[in-house]
Design an enzyme around this catalytic site. Structure first.
Site, short mmCIF file in Angstrom:
data_model
loop_
_atom_site.label_atom_id
_atom_site.label_comp_id
_atom_site.label_asym_id
_atom_site.label_seq_id
_atom_site.Cartn_x
_atom_site.Cartn_y
_atom_site.Cartn_z
N CYS A 11 0.82 -1.22 0.00
CA CYS A 11 0.00 0.00 0.00
C CYS A 11 0.85 1.26 0.00
O CYS A 11 0.32 2.36 -0.10
CB CYS A 11 -0.94 0.00 1.20
SG CYS A 11 -2.03 -1.42 1.23
N HIS A 47 -9.39 3.94 -0.94
CA HIS A 47 -8.02 3.43 -0.82
C HIS A 47 -7.71 2.43 -1.95
O HIS A 47 -7.63 1.21 -1.71
CB HIS A 47 -7.87 2.79 0.57
CG HIS A 47 -6.51 2.26 0.89
ND1 HIS A 47 -5.34 2.75 0.32
CD2 HIS A 47 -6.12 1.27 1.75
CE1 HIS A 47 -4.31 2.07 0.81
NE2 HIS A 47 -4.75 1.17 1.66
N1 COA Z 1 -16.66 2.24 4.87
C1 COA Z 1 -17.95 2.63 4.72
N2 COA Z 1 -18.87 1.94 4.01
C2 COA Z 1 -18.44 0.82 3.40
C3 COA Z 1 -17.11 0.36 3.50
C4 COA Z 1 -16.22 1.11 4.27
N3 COA Z 1 -14.96 0.71 4.42
N4 COA Z 1 -17.00 -0.78 2.79
C5 COA Z 1 -18.19 -1.02 2.25
N5 COA Z 1 -19.08 -0.06 2.62
C6 COA Z 1 -20.50 0.00 2.32
C7 COA Z 1 -20.82 -0.31 0.87
O1 COA Z 1 -20.90 0.84 0.09
C8 COA Z 1 -22.16 -0.99 1.00
O2 COA Z 1 -23.15 0.01 1.16
P1 COA Z 1 -24.63 -0.20 0.52
O3 COA Z 1 -25.18 -1.43 1.17
O4 COA Z 1 -25.33 1.08 0.90
O5 COA Z 1 -24.40 -0.38 -0.94
C9 COA Z 1 -22.08 -1.74 2.31
O6 COA Z 1 -21.11 -1.02 3.09
C10 COA Z 1 -21.63 -3.19 2.18
O7 COA Z 1 -20.54 -3.23 1.26
P2 COA Z 1 -19.73 -4.53 0.95
O8 COA Z 1 -18.91 -4.26 -0.26
O9 COA Z 1 -20.66 -5.73 0.94
O10 COA Z 1 -18.80 -4.64 2.22
P3 COA Z 1 -17.90 -5.85 2.62
O11 COA Z 1 -18.43 -6.36 3.91
O12 COA Z 1 -17.72 -6.78 1.48
O13 COA Z 1 -16.50 -5.12 2.86
C11 COA Z 1 -14.82 -4.38 4.35
C12 COA Z 1 -16.29 -4.28 3.94
C13 COA Z 1 -14.58 -3.43 5.50
C14 COA Z 1 -14.50 -5.83 4.79
C15 COA Z 1 -13.93 -4.01 3.12
O14 COA Z 1 -14.23 -2.69 2.74
C16 COA Z 1 -12.46 -4.14 3.44
O15 COA Z 1 -11.89 -5.22 3.35
N6 COA Z 1 -11.82 -3.03 3.80
C17 COA Z 1 -10.40 -3.05 4.15
C18 COA Z 1 -9.55 -2.92 2.92
C19 COA Z 1 -8.11 -3.12 3.27
O16 COA Z 1 -7.73 -3.97 4.04
N7 COA Z 1 -7.22 -2.33 2.65
C20 COA Z 1 -5.80 -2.44 2.84
C21 COA Z 1 -5.44 -1.85 4.12
S1 COA Z 1 -3.79 -2.21 4.61
#
Ligand code: COA
Length: 382
Positions: free
Chosen positions: A83, A330
């Site tokens: 990242c 991100h």
């Molecule tokens: N913040 C706010 N809203 C979020 C979000 C976040 N991080 N991620 C998803 N959403 C929202 C989506 O827009 C969706 O909204 P809707 O229902 O109104 O359309 C809802 O939440 C569900 O989205 P979905 O894609 O099904 O979420 P998910 O459960 O598959 O993924 C996380 C959520 C947090 C697990 C995922 O965003 C993630 O893995 N984030 C971390 C990424 C990461 O590790 N990056 C590297 C860092 S070192």
């Protein structure tokens, strides 16, 4: 070494960009940066990218991106540091111009995460495979361990973590290029779905597509070409043990501290000289650990400082005025360059409703994995 400045910046909006491919994203950002710089040729290109091979099956991004920009022939290299790839690309470009080897260099970052890959598994390849991932831990899981360590050692609370998300969503609501432009409340953060205890959905950065690019050149040329060049005053990078269990204190990001000290030293500045900073808040706890490691707050007091509004727009040291990774999005390889663009806009006085008054010195901090690599840059309005 020559003084180096940024004379052009461009980025796509961040989000789920189903209509754009990896190369489209890069070209859109690069063309905007070239237009902004008022130039039509480059001596070199650096492309920050974490995992094109795994996300979309595309490696060898250097020549591909140069070709699609209409610049086949220009030396073009992909830079990978998980990242922190974008920050590492900027550092490579900075030293290439500073050394006198090239005059006009594009530092860029691009990632397309929404294309059907198992994103959690791809991201986990940036952790220690044998000692961490083999046992089932994910990135949210690793940062949850960091959060627990910080809570245990320093008494950081769930409210402190929520305050980071509330602040960054409030900032992102003012950023037209942010993925999430809605404000959230502490109650919404605390009630959002659990991802890895204690981290909930609204403590996490999202899965994003996007690209960002900046044009660098020697400062003396920059003054001829641009009304508002932004000088790069310091660049620091450091590494740490890859596995959390191998670090003396998992709540202290030692690579961030080292990289920050190296950048402060090169810039001959300290934390009190910084007016605005973009830091790597991939999870809410990361922002707290980073601002402590960069010495913006005392160790253990970042949560209280955040709750007191010290890191919000209008506060003592505004952090992540773009919305940060949390709200702006991100796209991992692009993030480090997008952070630079926010600081460039702030130092040019072009950040609109997000403008920090009289901002003259800014800092960016980008990191890879759970903090095993970190890059810090310091910028000055000329
Ligand atoms: N913040 C706010 N809203 C979020 C979000 C976040 N991080 N991620 C998803 N959403 C929202 C989506 O827009 C969706 O909204 P809707 O229902 O109104 O359309 C809802 O939440 C569900 O989205 P979905 O894609 O099904 O979420 P998910 O459960 O598959 O993924 C996380 C959520 C947090 C697990 C995922 O965003 C993630 O893995 N984030 C971390 C990424 C990461 O590790 N990056 C590297 C860092 S070192």
């Amino acid at each position: 070494m020559r003084d180096v400045a940024i004379i052009g910046a461009g980025m796509t909006p961040f989000g789920e960009l189903w209509g754009s491919s990896l190369r489209d994203l890069f070209v859109d950002a690069a063309l905007e940066a070239l237009r902004d710089a008022g130039i039509d040729h480059l001596d070199a290109i650096y492309v920050g990218n974490m995992s094109g091979g795994q996300f979309v099956g595309q490696e060898h991004l250097g020549p591909l991106m140069a070709d699609h920009l209409g610049m086949a022939g220009v030396p073009s290299t992909r830079v990978e540091s998980a990242c922190a790839s974008g920050g590492a690309a900027l550092r490579a470009a900075f030293f290439e111009v500073a050394s006198g080897a090239s005059d006009f260099v594009l530092a860029s970052g691009v990632e397309k995460m929404n294309d059907g890959a198992d994103v959690t598994a791809v991201l986990a390849t940036a952790a220690d495979q044998e000692n961490e991932v083999y046992h089932g831990v994910t990135f949210p899981g690793l940062y949850a361990l960091i959060a627990r360590a910080h809570m245990q050692t320093h008494g950081t609370t769930l409210e402190d973590l929520a305050a980071v998300a509330v602040k960054n969503h409030a900032h992102g609501a003012l950023n037209p290029k942010a993925q999430f432009r809605q404000k959230v409340t502490t109650e919404q953060v605390m009630a959002s779905s659990m991802v890895a205890d204690p981290l909930r959905l609204l403590h996490c950065s999202p899965v994003s597509d996007g690209a960002a690019a900046v044009v660098l050149c020697p400062l003396d040329r920059a003054k001829e070409l641009s009304k508002h060049p932004v000088k790069i005053r310091g660049s620091g990078m450091a590494s740490s043990a890859m596995a959390l269990a191998d670090r003396r204190d998992p709540a202290h990001l030692d690579a961030v501290n080292l990289a920050g000290n190296r950048a402060y030293q090169m810039a001959r500045l300290g934390p009190r000289d910084i007016h605005v900073a973009e830091v790597h808040d991939c999870f809410a706890i990361a922002e707290l650990c980073v601002i402590e490691a960069l010495c913006f707050t005392e160790r253990g007091s970042a949560g209280a400082a955040t709750r007191a509004g010290e890191t919000a727009l209008g506060g003592r040291i505004p952090i992540n005025t773009s919305g940060g990774l949390k709200s702006k999005g991100h796209p991992v390889g692009a993030t480090g360059v997008a952070q630079v663009i926010e600081i460039v806009e702030q130092l040019r006085g072009e950040a609109g409703e997000r403008q920090v008054r009289n901002a003259a010195i800014g800092l960016t901090q980008n990191m890879g994995g759970s903090g095993a690599s970190s890059v810090v840059h310091i910028f000055e309005r000329v």
